[in-house]
Structures are given as C-alpha cells and as structure tokens.
Design an enzyme around this catalytic site. Sequence first.
Site, short mmCIF file in Angstrom:
data_model
loop_
_atom_site.label_atom_id
_atom_site.label_comp_id
_atom_site.label_asym_id
_atom_site.label_seq_id
_atom_site.Cartn_x
_atom_site.Cartn_y
_atom_site.Cartn_z
N MET A 269 0.83 -1.20 0.00
CA MET A 269 0.00 0.00 0.00
C MET A 269 0.86 1.25 0.00
SD MET A 269 -2.98 1.20 -0.12
CE MET A 269 -3.17 2.96 -0.27
N GLU A 270 0.48 2.17 -0.88
CA GLU A 270 1.30 3.35 -1.17
C GLU A 270 1.08 4.54 -0.24
OE1 GLU A 270 -1.31 2.21 -3.07
OE2 GLU A 270 -2.45 3.85 -3.95
N ASN A 271 0.69 4.34 1.01
CA ASN A 271 0.49 5.45 1.95
C ASN A 271 1.61 6.48 1.83
OD1 ASN A 271 -1.49 3.60 3.20
ND2 ASN A 271 0.35 2.58 3.94
N GLU A 304 4.58 0.75 -5.81
CA GLU A 304 4.18 1.63 -4.70
C GLU A 304 4.93 2.95 -4.77
OE1 GLU A 304 1.57 0.54 -3.49
OE2 GLU A 304 1.85 -1.56 -4.08
N1 TRP Z 1 -3.28 0.60 -3.72
C1 TRP Z 1 -2.81 -0.73 -3.42
C2 TRP Z 1 -1.91 -1.10 -4.59
O1 TRP Z 1 -2.32 -1.56 -5.60
C3 TRP Z 1 -3.94 -1.71 -3.28
C4 TRP Z 1 -4.24 -2.22 -1.92
C5 TRP Z 1 -3.38 -2.54 -0.95
C6 TRP Z 1 -5.52 -2.53 -1.41
N2 TRP Z 1 -4.06 -3.05 0.13
C7 TRP Z 1 -5.35 -3.04 -0.14
C8 TRP Z 1 -6.79 -2.45 -1.92
C9 TRP Z 1 -6.44 -3.48 0.63
C10 TRP Z 1 -7.88 -2.86 -1.16
C11 TRP Z 1 -7.69 -3.37 0.11
O2 TRP Z 1 -0.78 -0.81 -4.57
ZN ZN Z 2 -1.46 0.18 -6.91
#
Ligand code: TRP
Ligand code: ZN
Length: 881
Positions: A269-271, A304
């Site tokens: 996840m790209e936080n 990410e």
């Molecule tokens: N934005 C994330 C990615 O593709 C996707 C993602 C990570 C996600 N964890 C998640 C989507 C949990 C839904 C639920 O890099």
């Molecule tokens: Zn993504």
Amino acid sequence: MEDTKPRAIYLQDYLPPAYLVDAVALRFELGEESTRVSSRLHCRRNPDFPGEPQALVLFGRQLFLTSLLLDGRQLQPGEYRVDEESLSIPGVPESFCLEVNTEIRPQENTSLEGLYKSSGIFCTQCEAQGFRKITYYPDRPDVMASFTTTIVAEKARYPVLLSNGNLVEQGELDGGRHFATWQDPFKKPSYLFALVAGDLVRIADSFTTASGREVQLHIYVEQRNRDKCDHAMRSLKKAMRWDEQTYGLEYDLDIYMILAVDDFNMGAMENKGLNIFNSKYVLARPDTATDADYQAIEGVIGHEYFHNWTGNRVTCRDWFQLSLKEGLTVFRDQEFSADMTSRAVKRIDDVRVLRNAQFPEDAGPMAHPVRPDSYVEINNFYTTTVYNKGAEVIRMYHTLLGAEGFRKGLQLYLERHDGQAVTTDDFLAAMAEAGGRDLGQFALWYSQAGTPVVQAQGSYDAAGRVYTLKLSQSCPPTPGQQEKRPFHIPVALGLLDLDGNDLPLQLEGETAPLGTSRVLELRAAEQTYRFVNVPSPPVPSLLRGFSAPVQLQADYTEAELAFLMAHDSDPFNRWEAGQQLASRVLLKLAADHQAGRPLQLDEAFAAAFGKTLCDSDADPALLAQALALPTETYLAEQMAVADPEAIHAAREFVRRALAEKFRHEFAAVLEASARSGPYSIEPAAVGWRSLKNLCLAYLMTLEEPSTVDHCCRQFQNGDNMTDVIAALACLVNSAGPERQQALGAFYEKWREDPLVVDKWFTLQATSKRPDTLEQVRLLMEHPAFNIRNPNKVRALVGAFCHGNPARFHDRSGAGYAFLGDRVLELDRLNPQVAARLLGALTRWRKYDGARQELMKSQLQRILAAEGLSRDVYEVASKSLA
Ligand code: TRP
Ligand code: ZN
C-alpha cells in the site's frame, strides 16, 4: 424480517462533498485492550457543492463513540445521529472545528482493514474505506486534508512509532509510555493515511535526487528479517532513478519509509511517505526467495513508489476512477521491470497474466468496465480488469502517441492536476491534448467491458503485387451491456517475406514505405488495408507486442505458425506463434481424449518444438518461455465447454511424449546450464535457471532413476531457492519415496520462515497427484497453517482452488464443497479474502451440466448463509444472476 440486501452505488450518482476538511489532528492512544482515537477536524462548507446546505455526514463502522464536540461544545445525543455506517450532524455552521473521540479494538480486527495487529505490530490499511474503521470521517478520496498524527504507546513494546510525512516531535511520558508526532506537508485523502507502532529494526540508506536533495530511505522489519532487505532497498533506489530518467519525476519528501508485515490482504500500500508491504514483497535472500520472488519484489516496490505521483500527488475523485491510478501505475511498474530485466520476457509474462486471469474475468458474470458503473463493495473491484486491462489501456495510449507524446501527456496530466482528485476523463483529455489527437472513440475502453475479438483475413494478388488485409472487430455481450460499439484498436504489424525477413510496409496512396513494423488504427467494425509493392505472398505478423488486449483470430496454417515461430523479428510474436500452435495440438488431443481415441504426438508440432529446443543461439530466458506449454487455464478458456480432465490428460500426455522424444536434447540443455556460472540475480543467470528447470520438469515426467537422482541432488545441494523449489516441485508430483523425504526435510529446514513455508504449502496444493485434496485438508490442520493469515490461505486454499484446475474441478464436486466451507469460515474473519477465494466458482457456466449443478449449489448455499459480508454477497449473487 427486514430486507438487508446490500445496495449498489452508482457512478452516475456522484456528488461533490458537502463539506471539506482543511486539516485534521489525530491522536492515538494505543492499548492492549482498547485504543482511543481522538480526531480534531477543521471543516468548512464546500463552495462547489450544488444546492442547499446539508447535514455533515461522516462515515464510520464498528466504532464506539465516546464524545463529540462542535467548536468546543459537547453535543448531546439528540443533536446528532449514529447508525451502522455513519454519523450525521444537522445544522453545522459554515466553518467549524469538530472533535470526535472513539474507541476501537485493533487486536480483534481480523479483517486487516483499518487499524490492526500483525505479529504484535500495530499497522493500518485504509484503502479503500478502512479509515472509517478508525474514526468517523468523510472517508472519500475527493476530501483532501493536512494530517498531523500523534501516537502514544508503551515504549517497551512499541519503541517505533511512525506515520506519514515528517517527525516533528517525540518524547517520554509517564508510566513507561512515549509519543511521536508526525506531520504530512501534503494534503491527502484518508485512504493514504498510515500508522505503525512496533518493535522493529530499521535498515537505512539514502538517495540523492536529480536536483540534489538527499532522501532518507528506511525499511522497517522484525529483527529476524533484518538480513533480507537488500534487494528491496536496491529496487527502491532503482525505481527512484528510473522515474527521474523516464518521466522527470522526483520524490517530494525528505524521508521514504517501508514497513513489512506478515498479515496483509494485498501486495502493498502506497500510503504517503510510509508504504506498508506484505512481507512477501520485501523479504528476499538467495536461499529463501526464488527468481520470481525477486522480480515480484522489484515490481511491487516500484509500483508503490510510482504511486507517489500517479495516485498520491494526483489522486482519484471517486472509487470508480480506481484504474486512473492503478492501471497507470501498473503500466509504469511493467515498463520499469522491462527496463531492468528483459523487455520481451516481461511482456510475455504480463500477457500470460492477462489471458489467464483478465480474459476469463471479462468473459464471466463479474465482467465490468475498466471504469465500473456500479459496485456493491469496492474491495471487490481491485480486479485484474482494473489493474491489468487498465495497464493495457495505458499501453495503447503509449502505442498511439509514441513514447515522446505519451511522456508529454503524462507531464501535462500531472502539472494540470497536481494536488487534485480527478477522473479517467481528465487523464484522457491531457493525453489527447498533448498528442494532438482525437481520443473520443478511445474512451470506450473505459466504459465497455468484454474482450474484443479481432478477425484478420489476408489475400495476395501476385499480378498487382498487392497484399490485402481485412480486419474486423466485435465484442461479446457482458452483464448489462448487450451491444458494443467498435473500439479504437492499435494493431501493430509486419509482413514477412519467403525467407522470413520483414518487408517494407507501404500502404496504397503512400509514396514510399514507412518502416517494417507499423501501427494500424482499427476504428470501424471492418476495415481493409492494401499494402503495395509486395514482391511475394507474405506471412503477416499481427498484433506485435500484443498491441491491444483483444483476442486475435487469424486463419494461419500450422506451417505458417511454425514459420513465424522460427522467423518473426518480434520476439513476442515468435512466442505467440508457438503458443497458438501448441494450443491447437493440445485442444485436438483433449477432443481425442473425450472421444476415447488414442493420443498421438503431432509430428509437425514436435518438429517445431525440437527446432526451438536445439537453437543454441537463442536467449535462454526466451527459450524457456517458448518451450512452456499453454496453461490448463488458458486452454480451458479456448473450449466451448471447459473439460479440465481432458485438458489435463492431453497436456500431461504431450509433456511426457516430448520428454521421451527429446530426452537427449533436454539432457544436453541441463548439462549446458550447469556450466552457466555461479548464482547471481542478473537477468542472464535467471534466464539460464528458468530454462534448466523447465528441462528438468520435462525429464522428470519420465521418472527415470537417473533424472530422479539428479533432481534429488539439485534439491539437496542447490544454493538458491529457485533451484531447490524447482526440484522439489518435480518430486512432489512424483510417486517415489523421495517425495515424502524431501517434503519433510524442507519443512524441518524452513519451519521458522513463514514465506518459505508458504511455498511448501503451495507445492502440495498444486500437486498433480490424485489425493491432493485430502492432503490439503490435512495441511489445514498443520500447526504452520493459520486461517487468519491471508498469505497462508492463498498459499494452501487459494493455490488449490485457483491453481490446480484438474483437482479442484474433480467431477465428484469435493473441491467445490471444500471451497464452500472455506468461504463461509473465512467470511466471518476476513471478507476480502473470502470473496477472492469465491472467485473460483464464478465461471460455473463454462463447465458441463453436472459440474454446473455442483458449483451452483455451493454458490446457493453460500448466498443462503446468514450475516454474509457485502463482499461475498456481491460475488455470489452476481455469479448466480
Ligand atoms: N493501492 C494498493 C496497490 O495496488 C492496493 C491495496 C493494498 C488494497 N491493500 C489493499 C486495496 C487493501 C484494497 C484493500 O498498490
Ligand atoms: Zn497500486
């Protein structure tokens, strides 16, 4: 009983937010029993909201509200309303400060959405709508705020406290507690919020940007993993450099942090400034991770990182626009990997994913456009269509505009919309403007679902030296879309002469040829192209590089396919010709098996295969791709009624027949590869290993003692996980006593390493042996299995249901019943993971009547269960619709 069927949300109902949040200050008091979250929101009415002032509506789920203050005054129960999903306050002023105090229990959160614990580490996952499980908030991506986050926790258990942006303050508190305050200078939607607290070690490095700023790079892992971060760190630095060189994009904060956790629903996840990763996409050492793992880590780290511009700096207006960031960022990570490794091999791998997963999705009841029109549960729309077909759509812009036009378009998009939450239409408009092109028809790729079929027919006029190519397109109906309009399809092609050389391409009306490979733009249902000055009947090489996500139907003879396989200058199409030839042979054999006819190896195919195998000039990595037969999943898609048993029988027959016929040639490659040098992760070494292990797998189908010996030695002495796991995979499919010995030894050696144990589960779940389901059931009881850990579920249950069609589709229906049990069990713990698993039943209409009934009855049984999540409800109900 009231009707509690979850309801759909529609794109056409989009309204801008009634209130904006300028700034939010969060304070977390993390506890073992209960965690207190206090949130101070600075809100004001949105001047762009149409119509009368509204009540303030904040989303929230599974929260315990302790107090609510508006401009410092405590609100009484009659002044607001709380239900399962939201908190609303009528009559708020034009601008105000709201303080929301809630309590949550992260230690009991098994959905891994919101704030939860993984191996004792507090961490968050907020995309798409997890923030509302942390506090009441306008949890939608078009509300962007400045975040300040204070974390308070016991120092001994949680020495590391992290959130987005920069650390601005930290200190000690009474009772063994401490705190840290983080401030993110960039406004962001709540889905990019992150918090971490745990006992972690930090691997530190730094990167100097093109403009000379120094960025601190920190990877946080548990102590036991500190020696497995080198590759991730190297990949991060490569990605940072690549984005500067390719698109002129620099990182924008002074610190970039990555945390690896074992419990995670997706890849990563790209936080903002604080990525959280599934440890599978960070941790690697030559003895624990395969070449495929190394490549996946490089790709996901890149993905990410690239989101920082395509996703974070410019984000999505609403979740229907998800592909705006995901399709684009997948395209970017694909290109990054192509530049770091082998472009042709990467393209083949990506097309494999598309055909094995996306095409089936697009042909089934869950088919949806790249920009969906509606959803019940947004988590169900993180699909291969949004991600991988979305990336193909971006690739088509690149093909139509050229690399330079595409770069300009991307830069215009990012400059114009920096700091905004926008739509795929905005992206298309920037591309059209920068490229000086009308992309009106191209927009249909976002709104129409289904895989278009492109038919090609060629004819040669010797007297006029003209080659005429007729292209036509159609698209099968998908749910809610019976009729489709023609797409704007880039068809890259070349023409091969009798010797296999590319001919210069001159269309009628042109004064001179324009290269030997060019892009035709198919826009109508049917179009005819006339190539002039063609000296001899050519063989067309169509859709080079897989220039559009379509199914191509060209009436090639088998001789023509063998010719393309040997001569096409486009490496993708050389591979493709081999796959098409193999598919024909395998499908014919599957029909023979169904009819009870004896199976025989096609001589022409065997000859072409042998020629490839003996091509000592070929790139080993491409050779390995060429020699791999189409997957059972792909073959099933090509049948009107999929017969997993017949496909499996045919494919295994061909593997054995080829091994018998070419045992010396396979053995020669094995020997040659033994001289390919010491272990390294460089592409050349990876290519040799893939070729060697493919040859080993062919030879092991014969189970000759000398090969089994060789395999056991490779298993025992291999100095890298790629070789060890390849050998073990062969043994797991074999019947000899070596099987149990090897599995036992492997587990004993790696029992403390969860990611390696996952591989051990997967090998057993994908075994070709008839008792595999029994083994899977037994393994569910194994102490190393844990149904709460998504990686474990995917490695064992997911691998069996999605990756072992022959056993999963056993005609008894036992595989389906097993899946039904697991979905119901998982739905109570983690609906996202349960819904994904259920995906294995959605295509029930593709099978024979008996299997259809068995699959349908599991779907019905699931749908009838009480307290179903929205996630599983949506998949089950749409599958049956
Ligand atoms: N934005 C994330 C990615 O593709 C996707 C993602 C990570 C996600 N964890 C998640 C989507 C949990 C839904 C639920 O890099
Ligand atoms: Zn993504």
